[in-house]
Scaffold this active site. Sequence first.
Site, PDB file in Angstrom:
ATOM      1  N   CYS A   1      -1.346  -3.595  15.214  1.00 34.03           N
ATOM      2  CA  CYS A   1      -1.085  -3.198  13.830  1.00 34.03           C
ATOM      3  C   CYS A   1      -1.500  -4.268  12.826  1.00 34.03           C
ATOM      4  O   CYS A   1      -1.209  -5.448  13.002  1.00 34.03           O
ATOM      5  CB  CYS A   1       0.403  -2.887  13.685  1.00 34.03           C
ATOM      6  SG  CYS A   1       0.884  -2.526  11.990  1.00 34.03           S
TER       7      CYS A   1
ATOM      8  N   GLU B   1       0.812  -1.210   0.000  1.00 31.08           N
ATOM      9  CA  GLU B   1       0.000   0.000   0.000  1.00 31.08           C
ATOM     10  C   GLU B   1       0.847   1.261   0.000  1.00 31.08           C
ATOM     11  O   GLU B   1       1.916   1.295   0.592  1.00 31.08           O
ATOM     12  CB  GLU B   1      -0.830   0.070   1.279  1.00 31.08           C
ATOM     13  CG  GLU B   1      -1.685  -1.128   1.498  1.00 31.08           C
ATOM     14  CD  GLU B   1      -2.311  -1.093   2.880  1.00 31.08           C
ATOM     15  OE1 GLU B   1      -2.989  -2.071   3.199  1.00 31.08           O
ATOM     16  OE2 GLU B   1      -2.114  -0.111   3.610  1.00 31.08           O
TER      17      GLU B   1
ATOM     18  N   CYS C   1       3.714  -5.773  16.256  1.00 31.92           N
ATOM     19  CA  CYS C   1       3.096  -4.896  17.257  1.00 31.92           C
ATOM     20  C   CYS C   1       1.625  -5.311  17.368  1.00 31.92           C
ATOM     21  O   CYS C   1       0.971  -5.561  16.354  1.00 31.92           O
ATOM     22  CB  CYS C   1       3.219  -3.431  16.839  1.00 31.92           C
ATOM     23  SG  CYS C   1       4.928  -2.937  16.622  1.00 31.92           S
TER      24      CYS C   1
ATOM     25  N   GLY D   1       5.473  -2.414   6.901  1.00 36.54           N
ATOM     26  CA  GLY D   1       6.839  -2.884   7.116  1.00 36.54           C
ATOM     27  C   GLY D   1       7.634  -2.013   8.062  1.00 36.54           C
ATOM     28  O   GLY D   1       7.261  -0.884   8.374  1.00 36.54           O
ATOM     29  N   GLU D   2       8.752  -2.569   8.522  1.00 38.06           N
ATOM     30  CA  GLU D   2       9.665  -1.826   9.381  1.00 38.06           C
ATOM     31  C   GLU D   2      10.837  -1.374   8.493  1.00 38.06           C
ATOM     32  O   GLU D   2      11.673  -2.184   8.089  1.00 38.06           O
ATOM     33  CB  GLU D   2      10.135  -2.724  10.544  1.00 38.06           C
ATOM     34  CG  GLU D   2      11.291  -2.190  11.369  1.00 38.06           C
ATOM     35  CD  GLU D   2      11.157  -0.727  11.802  1.00 38.06           C
ATOM     36  OE1 GLU D   2      10.152  -0.359  12.423  1.00 38.06           O
ATOM     37  OE2 GLU D   2      12.087   0.057  11.490  1.00 38.06           O
TER      38      GLU D   2
ATOM     39  N   CYS E   1       5.127  -7.536   7.993  1.00 41.41           N
ATOM     40  CA  CYS E   1       6.114  -7.022   8.952  1.00 41.41           C
ATOM     41  C   CYS E   1       6.379  -8.090   9.997  1.00 41.41           C
ATOM     42  O   CYS E   1       5.464  -8.787  10.436  1.00 41.41           O
ATOM     43  CB  CYS E   1       5.598  -5.751   9.623  1.00 41.41           C
ATOM     44  SG  CYS E   1       6.807  -5.034  10.762  1.00 41.41           S
TER      45      CYS E   1
ATOM     46  N   SER F   1      10.091   6.393   9.738  1.00 41.65           N
ATOM     47  CA  SER F   1       9.465   6.003  11.005  1.00 41.65           C
ATOM     48  C   SER F   1       9.925   4.604  11.393  1.00 41.65           C
ATOM     49  O   SER F   1       9.931   3.693  10.567  1.00 41.65           O
ATOM     50  CB  SER F   1       7.944   6.019  10.839  1.00 41.65           C
ATOM     51  OG  SER F   1       7.318   5.520  11.995  1.00 41.65           O
TER      52      SER F   1
ATOM     53  N   SER G   1       8.100   5.375  16.656  1.00 37.61           N
ATOM     54  CA  SER G   1       6.785   4.900  17.097  1.00 37.61           C
ATOM     55  C   SER G   1       6.931   4.461  18.534  1.00 37.61           C
ATOM     56  O   SER G   1       7.358   3.346  18.813  1.00 37.61           O
ATOM     57  CB  SER G   1       6.333   3.730  16.219  1.00 37.61           C
ATOM     58  OG  SER G   1       6.091   4.191  14.921  1.00 37.61           O
ATOM     59  N   LEU G   2       6.575   5.339  19.432  1.00 44.14           N
ATOM     60  CA  LEU G   2       6.849   5.079  20.852  1.00 44.14           C
ATOM     61  C   LEU G   2       5.686   4.317  21.487  1.00 44.14           C
ATOM     62  O   LEU G   2       5.864   3.216  22.002  1.00 44.14           O
ATOM     63  CB  LEU G   2       7.099   6.419  21.556  1.00 44.14           C
ATOM     64  CG  LEU G   2       7.813   6.334  22.887  1.00 44.14           C
ATOM     65  CD1 LEU G   2       9.240   5.825  22.722  1.00 44.14           C
ATOM     66  CD2 LEU G   2       7.829   7.695  23.582  1.00 44.14           C
ATOM     67  N   HIS G   3       4.525   4.926  21.485  1.00 43.39           N
ATOM     68  CA  HIS G   3       3.279   4.292  21.936  1.00 43.39           C
ATOM     69  C   HIS G   3       3.262   3.839  23.388  1.00 43.39           C
ATOM     70  O   HIS G   3       2.315   3.190  23.831  1.00 43.39           O
ATOM     71  CB  HIS G   3       2.883   3.105  21.045  1.00 43.39           C
ATOM     72  CG  HIS G   3       2.953   3.378  19.586  1.00 43.39           C
ATOM     73  ND1 HIS G   3       2.720   4.627  19.033  1.00 43.39           N
ATOM     74  CD2 HIS G   3       3.250   2.568  18.535  1.00 43.39           C
ATOM     75  CE1 HIS G   3       2.858   4.548  17.714  1.00 43.39           C
ATOM     76  NE2 HIS G   3       3.185   3.329  17.394  1.00 43.39           N
TER      77      HIS G   3
ATOM     78  N   ASN H   1      -6.686   3.724  15.196  1.00 46.82           N
ATOM     79  CA  ASN H   1      -7.599   3.406  14.107  1.00 46.82           C
ATOM     80  C   ASN H   1      -7.957   1.918  14.227  1.00 46.82           C
ATOM     81  O   ASN H   1      -7.052   1.083  14.161  1.00 46.82           O
ATOM     82  CB  ASN H   1      -6.832   3.648  12.798  1.00 46.82           C
ATOM     83  CG  ASN H   1      -7.725   4.047  11.673  1.00 46.82           C
ATOM     84  OD1 ASN H   1      -8.945   3.962  11.763  1.00 46.82           O
ATOM     85  ND2 ASN H   1      -7.118   4.477  10.592  1.00 46.82           N
TER      86      ASN H   1
ATOM     87  N   CYS I   1      -1.807   1.693   8.480  1.00 42.52           N
ATOM     88  CA  CYS I   1      -0.957   0.847   7.647  1.00 42.52           C
ATOM     89  C   CYS I   1      -1.401  -0.611   7.639  1.00 42.52           C
ATOM     90  O   CYS I   1      -1.755  -1.175   8.645  1.00 42.52           O
ATOM     91  CB  CYS I   1       0.504   1.004   8.044  1.00 42.52           C
ATOM     92  SG  CYS I   1       0.977   0.287   9.607  1.00 42.52           S
TER      93      CYS I   1
ATOM     94  N   CYS J   1       2.875   8.279   1.713  1.00 46.29           N
ATOM     95  CA  CYS J   1       3.284   7.309   2.732  1.00 46.29           C
ATOM     96  C   CYS J   1       3.643   6.013   2.007  1.00 46.29           C
ATOM     97  O   CYS J   1       2.834   5.456   1.270  1.00 46.29           O
ATOM     98  CB  CYS J   1       2.123   7.111   3.703  1.00 46.29           C
ATOM     99  SG  CYS J   1       2.442   5.821   4.897  1.00 46.29           S
TER     100      CYS J   1
HETATM  101  N1  SAH Z   1       7.211   0.030  11.135  1.00 48.25           N
HETATM  102  C1  SAH Z   1       7.336   1.424  11.232  1.00 48.25           C
HETATM  103  C2  SAH Z   1       6.641   2.180  10.128  1.00 48.25           C
HETATM  104  C3  SAH Z   1       5.301   1.676   9.704  1.00 48.25           C
HETATM  105  S1  SAH Z   1       3.993   1.828  10.882  1.00 48.25           S
HETATM  106  C4  SAH Z   1       6.860   1.911  12.579  1.00 48.25           C
HETATM  107  O1  SAH Z   1       6.301   1.115  13.315  1.00 48.25           O
HETATM  108  O2  SAH Z   1       7.106   3.067  12.889  1.00 48.25           O
HETATM  109  C5  SAH Z   1       3.641   3.555  10.762  1.00 48.25           C
HETATM  110  C6  SAH Z   1       2.873   4.100  11.949  1.00 48.25           C
HETATM  111  O3  SAH Z   1       1.512   3.685  11.908  1.00 48.25           O
HETATM  112  C7  SAH Z   1       3.442   3.620  13.276  1.00 48.25           C
HETATM  113  O4  SAH Z   1       3.578   4.674  14.181  1.00 48.25           O
HETATM  114  C8  SAH Z   1       2.405   2.654  13.693  1.00 48.25           C
HETATM  115  O5  SAH Z   1       2.483   2.445  15.052  1.00 48.25           O
HETATM  116  C9  SAH Z   1       1.130   3.300  13.210  1.00 48.25           C
HETATM  117  N2  SAH Z   1      -0.032   2.424  13.215  1.00 48.25           N
HETATM  118  C10 SAH Z   1      -0.071   1.111  12.951  1.00 48.25           C
HETATM  119  N3  SAH Z   1      -1.330   0.628  13.083  1.00 48.25           N
HETATM  120  C11 SAH Z   1      -2.098   1.687  13.440  1.00 48.25           C
HETATM  121  C12 SAH Z   1      -3.485   1.838  13.741  1.00 48.25           C
HETATM  122  N4  SAH Z   1      -4.317   0.813  13.671  1.00 48.25           N
HETATM  123  N5  SAH Z   1      -3.932   3.062  14.082  1.00 48.25           N
HETATM  124  C13 SAH Z   1      -3.101   4.130  14.123  1.00 48.25           C
HETATM  125  N6  SAH Z   1      -1.781   4.041  13.845  1.00 48.25           N
HETATM  126  C14 SAH Z   1      -1.287   2.829  13.517  1.00 48.25           C
HETATM  127 FE1  SF4 Z   2       5.607  -3.467  11.932  1.00 48.41          FE
HETATM  128 FE2  SF4 Z   2       5.445  -0.816  12.390  1.00 48.41          FE
HETATM  129 FE3  SF4 Z   2       3.218  -2.356  12.330  1.00 48.41          FE
HETATM  130 FE4  SF4 Z   2       4.931  -2.597  14.357  1.00 48.41          FE
HETATM  131  S1  SF4 Z   2       3.719  -0.779  13.813  1.00 48.41           S
HETATM  132  S2  SF4 Z   2       3.974  -4.300  13.224  1.00 48.41           S
HETATM  133  S3  SF4 Z   2       6.891  -2.302  13.323  1.00 48.41           S
HETATM  134  S4  SF4 Z   2       4.605  -1.950  10.624  1.00 48.41           S
END
Ligand code: SAH
Ligand code: SF4
Length: 381
Positions: free
Chosen positions: A127, A92, A124, A193-194, A120, A225, A248-250, A324, A367, A113
């Site tokens: 995700c 995507e 996480c 992806g990462e 990936c 990111s 991506s701290l969270h 989301n 994503c 983006c």
């Molecule tokens: N792997 C990398 C880049 C891709 S994810 C990373 O984790 O940073 C890009 C961003 O989208 C990250 O901050 C991720 O945590 C966030 N993301 C993933 N799923 C999401 C969701 N369902 N709602 C909001 N943000 C989300």
């Molecule tokens: Fe991979 Fe980023 Fe999604 Fe975590 S948030 S599973 S590192 S794409």
Amino acid sequence: MLKLDIKSQSLEELESVFKTWGEPAYRVKQLLKWLYDDRVSRWDEMSNLPKTLREKLAEGFTLGTLELARKQGARDTTQKFLFRLQGGALIESVLIPANPALYGEVSDRHTLCVSTQVGCAYGCKFCASGLDGWRRNLLPYEIVEQVLAVERWRAQQPGLEAPKPEVQAVKPVSGAAVPVSRFIDNLVIMGMGEPLANYDNLLKALKILNAPWGGGIGARKITISTSGLAPQIRRLADEPMQFRLAISLHGATDATRNLIMPVNRKYPLSELSAACDYYQEKKGRMITFEYILIAGVNDALDQVTPLANLARRLHAKVNLIPYNRVDGLAWERPAENVCELFLSALERLKITATLRREKGGDIDAACGQLRLKTEGELAVA
Ligand code: SAH
Ligand code: SF4
């Protein structure tokens, strides 16, 4: 022998191939213009290259493009592109128009983006991209092509004027004028992806997208990111390019982060923040923390003080993003007032923070979501 793709090649690599073929250097510049300015998808469109050279190119390289499998979203809002790669895998890219300055960049016209892997491996818990695990790394040209394919799509839209020439003033490469009118002028490497787990291919692609002879997109307009791969953050700090970095701290404590991001067990906050320190020292630029607010998981006010401490130490700005929903996962976004409370508590501690109203939430823009849905539908069909 497996052929490499022409859009995975650096300028130096192309120059050296052309030299062994006995072709003059200006032919490389003509080729690059066809690839990155005119975005052609067939060798025979390169009309100012001699037929013999086009044949040599076709013999030596592939000229791969991405096939648009599905598109969602209206022209003036966030638009999501689902591309099919050679071999059938889906990735995507999301086009975000007129983005306000999210990562400290100037407000821009069009941000894309971009994905870097199929699936990936980092899993996480919240995700969609990690749900089916990791399938493969994208090749450099598959990263580069996301930009070109979206621009190609746009050029075919009736009623859309051609991009204005002043959008991007690109420096000529060794005297050769390469007038590029780039429609996409900001990249966020935040798709599936990462990115830092596909480091070499990512860097090669970004060098091509950044180069005056390639995409011509400024390094400061490219944000990478990462979920927190500390050693690769250090490696990125040692690169000459001034990319922006988003983490991506969270979660602002190891306990909270461990709950939702397995990567934190490998690189806990102490290691991650030391790597961010290093990035900052080397680059002297502001880092961004992304913090998804997930109801009952990381939205309690006890996260605010550790988050503020970390942000202050690293001179980081905080982007709060309401979660989301993802089909098949139990997580929910907090109520609006909870998000607002979290934001104002951070601001009281003098942290620069924004609360994002997720653009494109209605078109599965987080994503991995459109891919997951499409694969689900294909499986049913
Ligand atoms: N792997 C990398 C880049 C891709 S994810 C990373 O984790 O940073 C890009 C961003 O989208 C990250 O901050 C991720 O945590 C966030 N993301 C993933 N799923 C999401 C969701 N369902 N709602 C909001 N943000 C989300
Ligand atoms: Fe991979 Fe980023 Fe999604 Fe975590 S948030 S599973 S590192 S794409």
